[in-house]
Design a protein around this motif. Structure first.
Motif, mmCIF file in Angstrom:
data_model
loop_
_atom_site.group_PDB
_atom_site.id
_atom_site.type_symbol
_atom_site.label_atom_id
_atom_site.label_comp_id
_atom_site.label_asym_id
_atom_site.label_seq_id
_atom_site.Cartn_x
_atom_site.Cartn_y
_atom_site.Cartn_z
ATOM 1 N N ALA A 50 0.769 -1.345 0.034
ATOM 2 C CA ALA A 50 0.099 -0.008 0.059
ATOM 3 C C ALA A 50 0.897 1.104 -0.046
ATOM 4 C CB ALA A 50 -0.923 0.017 1.260
ATOM 5 N N ALA A 51 0.318 2.362 -0.488
ATOM 6 C CA ALA A 51 1.038 3.589 -0.832
ATOM 7 C C ALA A 51 0.289 4.549 -1.191
ATOM 8 C CB ALA A 51 2.584 3.119 -1.587
ATOM 9 N N GLU A 52 0.651 5.627 -1.003
ATOM 10 C CA GLU A 52 -0.018 7.037 -1.647
ATOM 11 C C GLU A 52 1.074 7.442 -2.718
ATOM 12 O OE1 GLU A 52 -0.957 10.123 1.123
ATOM 13 O OE2 GLU A 52 -2.439 8.905 1.997
ATOM 14 N N ALA A 98 -3.232 14.764 -13.399
ATOM 15 C CA ALA A 98 -2.513 14.206 -12.050
ATOM 16 C C ALA A 98 -3.428 14.289 -10.835
ATOM 17 C CB ALA A 98 -1.262 14.936 -11.906
ATOM 18 N N TYR A 99 -3.467 13.049 -10.051
ATOM 19 C CA TYR A 99 -4.043 13.270 -8.849
ATOM 20 C C TYR A 99 -3.260 12.078 -7.919
ATOM 21 C CZ TYR A 99 -5.868 8.650 -10.226
ATOM 22 O OH TYR A 99 -6.011 7.288 -10.692
ATOM 23 N N TRP A 100 -3.573 12.534 -6.566
ATOM 24 C CA TRP A 100 -2.773 11.616 -5.639
ATOM 25 C C TRP A 100 -3.727 10.729 -5.147
ATOM 26 C CZ3 TRP A 100 1.907 11.563 -3.600
ATOM 27 C CH2 TRP A 100 2.666 12.379 -3.988
ATOM 28 N N ALA A 101 -3.217 9.449 -5.345
ATOM 29 C CA ALA A 101 -4.006 8.184 -5.132
ATOM 30 C C ALA A 101 -3.417 7.385 -3.782
ATOM 31 C CB ALA A 101 -4.050 7.192 -6.237
ATOM 32 N N GLU A 102 -4.442 6.887 -3.028
ATOM 33 C CA GLU A 102 -4.088 5.916 -1.850
ATOM 34 C C GLU A 102 -4.249 4.634 -2.480
ATOM 35 O OE1 GLU A 102 -4.975 6.200 2.693
ATOM 36 O OE2 GLU A 102 -6.689 5.053 1.414
ATOM 37 N N LEU A 103 -3.113 3.939 -2.868
ATOM 38 C CA LEU A 103 -3.202 2.955 -3.463
ATOM 39 C C LEU A 103 -2.934 1.198 -2.616
ATOM 40 C CD1 LEU A 103 -3.036 1.440 -6.639
ATOM 41 C CD2 LEU A 103 -0.766 1.844 -6.614
ATOM 42 N N ALA A 104 -3.794 0.446 -2.923
ATOM 43 C CA ALA A 104 -3.254 -0.925 -2.257
ATOM 44 C C ALA A 104 -3.436 -2.159 -3.173
ATOM 45 C CB ALA A 104 -4.493 -0.969 -1.324
ATOM 46 N N ILE A 105 -2.570 -2.916 -3.339
ATOM 47 C CA ILE A 105 -2.507 -4.046 -4.289
ATOM 48 C C ILE A 105 -2.223 -5.308 -3.412
ATOM 49 C CG2 ILE A 105 -1.303 -5.039 -6.290
ATOM 50 C CD1 ILE A 105 -0.156 -2.199 -6.952
#
Length: 376
Positions: A50-52, A62-69
């Motif tokens: 997980a990361a931003e 462009a946008y900031w995403a809170e990403l989880a894989i």
């Protein structure tokens, strides 16, 4: 948002494996390289991550995403596909950046700031406030701001009530306050006090500047001016005044002789003329010693040159002056007069109290700041 599952053996985007595709989707030209590397390493290892990260929409925005894989495995433990979820956190990141900027401004302000509750308990200070009052970092928090006042309780309470009433009625109060450091040292501040409401709590916010040295310098300049006036009066009385009295005394007999028709000797008139010459010389010296006249006639450098010349003759000391005429000539009149008074006072004190045999004065001006150095 949930991305569709990608089978481990699926070929997409021209035959790109799912692992590589998942890693590529997390990357963009503005993405942090270390974050991208960490995501790819986790995907390659088949472990959750997980990361931003800065991501890009299909239209290039462009946008900031809170990403989880998250990897999904089959019954035998083999990797079947990844499930990727992301949430747009651009607004939150912008708010965090704004808050961080405000915090940095608050921490680096030269003015002292303290925030207090309605019961006068201090809940927040910046480093400048702690330093101004001689407290360790956060040392004022939890204490009443009444400790900043050196006055008796009854007077202090009256002043605080007056300030608080004006803040409530007009929104703010601005003025000068007598304060005291924790070690008891008196402090004069210029303060602006206002009230703000946050989450149903009304806070008092005080912003202060230390003007102790400024007020001290102003008093010294006024005292120097008063001493100069007294000295001028004494010199007029003892110098020029005595010469004029002598002239009157000398002219009396000559006038009587002339009234009787007797001749007046040329040598007697010569004596009167000599006294007149001395009185005129003393008058001119006094005029040069007066700051306003001297600066108006010659500028600050010329006035200081005369001041040091008179001091050298009067006290028998060696004097030197370094003064850049073009720079100093552009100084405002009030600043030039204050500089003159300071040098005048310093030279007098050096001679009378320090017993010095030489005085060196250096004047420098740059970027709106005037520096005067006096060595003896």
């Amino acid at each position: 948002m949930v991305q569709r599952g990608l089978r481990a053996d699926e070929r997409a985007s021209g035959g790109e494996p799912a692992r590589a595709q998942a890693g590529r989707r997390a990357a963009g030209p503005g993405a942090d390289r270390a974050t991208v590397r960490r995501l790819r390493e986790a995907i390659a290892a088949g472990v959750p991550v997980a990361a931003e990260i800065l991501n890009y929409a299909a239209d290039g925005r462009a946008y900031w995403a809170e990403l989880a894989i998250v990897p999904v495995r089959g019954a035998g433990g083999g990797l079947r596909f990844f499930v990727a979820t992301q949430r747009d956190v651009t607004t939150r990141r912008e708010m965090q950046r704004e808050l961080a900027l405000k915090a940095a401004v608050f921490e680096h302000m030269q003015e002292a700031v303290n925030v207090s509750l309605p019961d006068r308990t201090i809940v927040l200070t910046n480093p400048a406030c702690d330093a101004m009052f001689g407290a360790p970092p956060g040392g004022l928090v939890g204490r009443s701001y009444e400790l900043m006042s050196p006055h008796p309780s009854s007077w202090q309470q009256s002043l605080l009530r007056e300030v608080e009433m004006q803040v409530r009625g007009e929104g703010r109060w601005t003025g000068e306050l007598d304060n005291v450091r924790l070690d008891g040292t008196p402090l004069r501040t210029h303060a602006t006090i206002a009230m703000i409401e946050h989450e149903d709590v009304v806070y008092g916010v005080a912003v202060r500047s230390d003007i102790t040295r400024l007020r001290q310098l102003e008093r010294e300049v006024l005292e120097a001016g008063e001493r100069e006036r007294r000295q001028l009066a004494a010199e007029l009385h003892d110098g020029v005044g005595q010469d004029l009295a002598a002239i009157g005394y000398m002219l009396g007999p000559l006038e009587a002789r002339a009234a009787r028709g007797e001749p007046v000797a040329a040598q007697d008139l010569a004596k009167v003329r000599e006294v007149v010459r001395e009185a005129l010389g003393k008058s001119r010296a006094l005029a040069r010693s007066v700051a306003a006249f001297s600066i108006a006639q010659q500028g600050l450098c010329g006035a200081l040159r005369d001041l040091l010349g008179i001091a050298g003759e009067r006290f028998g000391i060696a004097t030197t002056l370094s003064c850049p005429e073009p720079l100093v000539a552009r100084l405002p009149d009030d600043l030039a007069h204050q500089a003159y008074r300071i040098v005048q006072e310093a030279v007098t004190n050096a001679v009378k109290h320090g017993g010095c045999r030489s005085v060196a004065v250096a004047v420098a001006a740059s970027e709106g700041v005037l520096a005067v150095t006096i060595d003896n």
